[in-house]
Write a protein that holds these residues in place. Structure first.
Motif: not given
Length: 653
Positions: A125-141
């Motif tokens: 949960t903590e790793a996934h939240e950090r991953y989302q907070m880092m904006g990894a989902e839209g890094y190409e944009a």
């Protein structure tokens, strides 16, 4: 965030700086200032761990990330622009792989009630939240927004980095650092290779970033728009002024006046002591007093005053014959390289005595037109240099063209002629190369020192048309101020290619804008041009072509005003989101701990109930007391669970 204590750096007999202690806090915006060679770049290298100090401690928390942009770096050209920028998200890729491994383990395990399984869920949960907070989902944009902000066109994204100049490749490195979103940004002259539009975009980016920033820059407008704290390296000391640069200048002037008064008082005291010693040295009746005065003299710590303040750089362009009324006339001048048109039908007339600026994005043809005027490259159209025009030309790479094997003195001695040879030491002294500095080899000079030396070479011959291509790169602010005043007083004509708004402000009366293959004339100063047509800056956040573009453009009305105070809402929202995610994680962890505790207590209540059902247990007051106290603790923990749950529900991300 970062604590520095007792820092000392020695390269020779005299320390570069010593006993430096300060703290870099979250969201600090620090301008590191001082004369060229004072140790600003060295300080940045020490902060990021590249260089070790002679003494002292730099304490950096283990989870603190840093991004460091040096003035010069070795660049590798083996990818496209987009692929190179994508390297900034290498940590995101590793984290995605880690999440995938944990997710696979969660799906395979069946021990749902075990503490190991719950610990794995919490870590996931903590790793996934950090991953989302880092904006990894839209890094190409995000890559596209950052590259566009730093001046790259969409057509550049798939081009090999080897096709770009060193300045553009430095922009790619800057983009990678910004995309990593480090906790601390250490930037050494980040604006040297940026145009005005990119500088303004970077100002907005840093104002909205949650990172702490420590930067070295000689762009006064950039520093004032970004920083809120100024640290000066002077006389081997690091002095912390918790104000913007302009306010620092005022405080620094007041402090220097105090230093001068203290210095003068100390010199009078030293003179009085020496006179007493000389007068009574050989009188036996005064021997004790003489010895006391000598000990007093030994204990005096000399007050130092920075030599930059003691030896102002005075520039005076030598007189020259009067030129014709129109030193430069361009009539439909066009320059092409193969199929690429740099500019077409450029028409302009520069009158004698005018000071004009060439501005626009890098690569739009400013330096190219200068080379056309100098006759260095062929072109189409008509370009006329006026009667009796004597040109003095300072190129962008002038400082790099110096012979590194020569000393400062020899460099000037080889180009000086006539009576000038008798005044070489005076000229060098005016440019802060007095005394032993004149014997330094060029190869050990800093970028600013090289630029000053190249400027001396320009001043050795009388000219009536100055063409200066980025003359302020690497010049410190006092040197730029004096150069600006000298150009103002220059009775000839000046063409200045520069992205330094503060340097051009009040200096030029006409602006030629290069862009889209055209050259457009704008009457007035640099800020008249900026305010007349606000630059269309790429968006800082949101979708590349979404509504955020309008918001970002609305912010670009007048960057002469500081955004550091007025644009902090974006930085706070990001920081608040980060803090809320941390708080949410802590609350969820606390709730699980309370639930486990309540479960344990309820199990104990069941055991006590069974005991109390027996005749022996019913009469055992110890059991009764434990039962009552356990019930009370359960009520307290249940109330705490309700409060934590309510607090968790109130968190809105």
């Amino acid at each position: 965030m970062i604590s520095v204590e007792g820092l000392k750096v020695e390269f020779g007999v005299k320390p570069l700086f010593h006993d430096a202690s300060f703290v870099i806090n979250q969201r600090d915006r620090i301008a590191l200032v001082g004369k060229n060679g004072a140790g600003k770049s060295t300080m940045l290298k020490i902060l990021c761990g590249i260089q070790k100090p002679t003494a002292g401690v730099v304490s950096v928390p283990n989870d603190t990330t840093m991004g460091y942009l040096p003035q010069v770096m070795k660049l590798v050209d083996d990818t496209t622009v987009r692929e190179e920028a994508r390297k900034a998200f290498a940590d995101h890729t590793k984290m995605a792989e880690r999440l995938e491994r944990m997710n696979r383990e969660l799906s395979e395990r069946t021990d749902y009630e075990s503490s190991e399984y719950m610990d794995l869920v919490e870590r996931y949960t903590e790793a996934h939240e950090r991953y989302q907070m880092m904006g990894a989902e839209g890094y190409e944009a995000e890559i596209e927004r950052t590259l566009a902000g730093l001046g790259f066109e969409r057509t550049d994204f798939e081009r090999p980095t080897s096709e770009f100049s060193g300045g553009w490749r430095m922009r790619i490195e800057l983009a990678k650092i910004l995309l990593r979103k480090p906790d601390v940004l250490l930037l050494d002259e980040p604006t040297n290779h940026l145009d005005i539009e990119s500088i303004q975009w970077l100002e907005q980016f840093l104002a909205m970033s949650s990172s702490s920033v420590v930067l070295v820059s000689h762009d006064r407008a950039f520093i004032n728009n970004v920083t809120n704290r100024t640290m000066e390296i002077s006389c081997g000391q690091v002095t912390d002024y918790r104000v913007k640069y302009d306010e620092y200048v005022v405080l620094r002037r007041e402090r220097r006046e105090q230093q001068l008064r203290a210095y003068e008082n100390q010199q009078r005291e030293i003179q009085d002591i020496r006179q007493f010693v000389e007068r009574f040295r050989y009188k036996a009746t005064k021997a004790i007093q003489v010895q006391q005065r000598l000990r007093q003299l030994e204990k005096i710590v000399p007050i130092e005053i920075d030599e930059v303040d003691n030896s102002a750089m005075r520039l005076k362009f030598p007189p020259c014959l009067r030129s014709g009324d129109y030193p430069v006339i361009c009539d439909e001048v066009t320059k092409r390289y193969g199929d690429h048109t740099v500019f077409t039908k450029a028409t302009l007339t520069i009158k004698r005595g005018e000071k004009v600026a060439f501005v626009g994005k890098n690569g739009e043809g400013k330096s190219t037109l200068v080379k056309c005027i100098m006759g260095e490259i062929p072109f189409d159209g008509n370009l006329k240099i006026g009667h009796n025009v004597q040109i003095g030309y300072f190129a962008q790479n002038q400082a790099q063209l110096l012979d590194e094997s020569l000393t400062v003195y020899d460099t000037i001695d080889r180009v000086a002629t006539g009576d000038v040879r008798l005044r070489i030491n005076d000229i060098l002294g005016a440019f802060m190369f007095g005394g032993e500095a004149s014997e330094k080899q060029v190869k050990v000079l800093s970028g600013g020192e090289r630029s000053r030396l190249a400027m001396i070479k320009l001043l050795l011959e009388p000219v009536n048309l100055l063409i200066l291509d980025e003359p302020t790169n690497h010049l410190d602010m006092p040197s730029k101020d004096v150069l600006k005043e000298a150009i103002k007083a220059f009775n000839g004509t000046a063409i200045i290619v520069s992205h330094d708004r503060e340097f051009l402000d009040g200096l030029v009366s006409k602006v030629y804008e290069f862009g889209g293959g055209r050259v457009r004339e704008h009457l007035g100063g640099i800020y008249d041009w900026i305010n007349k047509a606000p630059l269309q800056l790429p968006p800082i956040g949101g979708e590349p072509n979404g509504t955020d573009k309008k918001t970002a453009n609305n912010m670009a009305v007048d960057m002469k005003a500081s955004p550091a105070d007025s644009s902090m809402s974006g930085a706070l929202s990001y920081a608040e989101r980060k803090e809320l995610l941390k708080k949410k994680s802590r609350l969820e962890k606390s709730i699980k701990e309370v639930e486990r505790k309540i479960e344990g207590l309820e199990e104990r209540i069941k055991e006590l109930d069974a005991i109390l059902c027996t005749p022996e247990g019913a009469s055992d007051m110890t059991v009764v007391t434990e039962y009552t106290s356990t019930k009370k603790v359960i009520d307290q923990e249940t109330e705490r669970w309700a409060q934590l749950s309510e607090e968790l529900e109130g968190i809105e991300l």
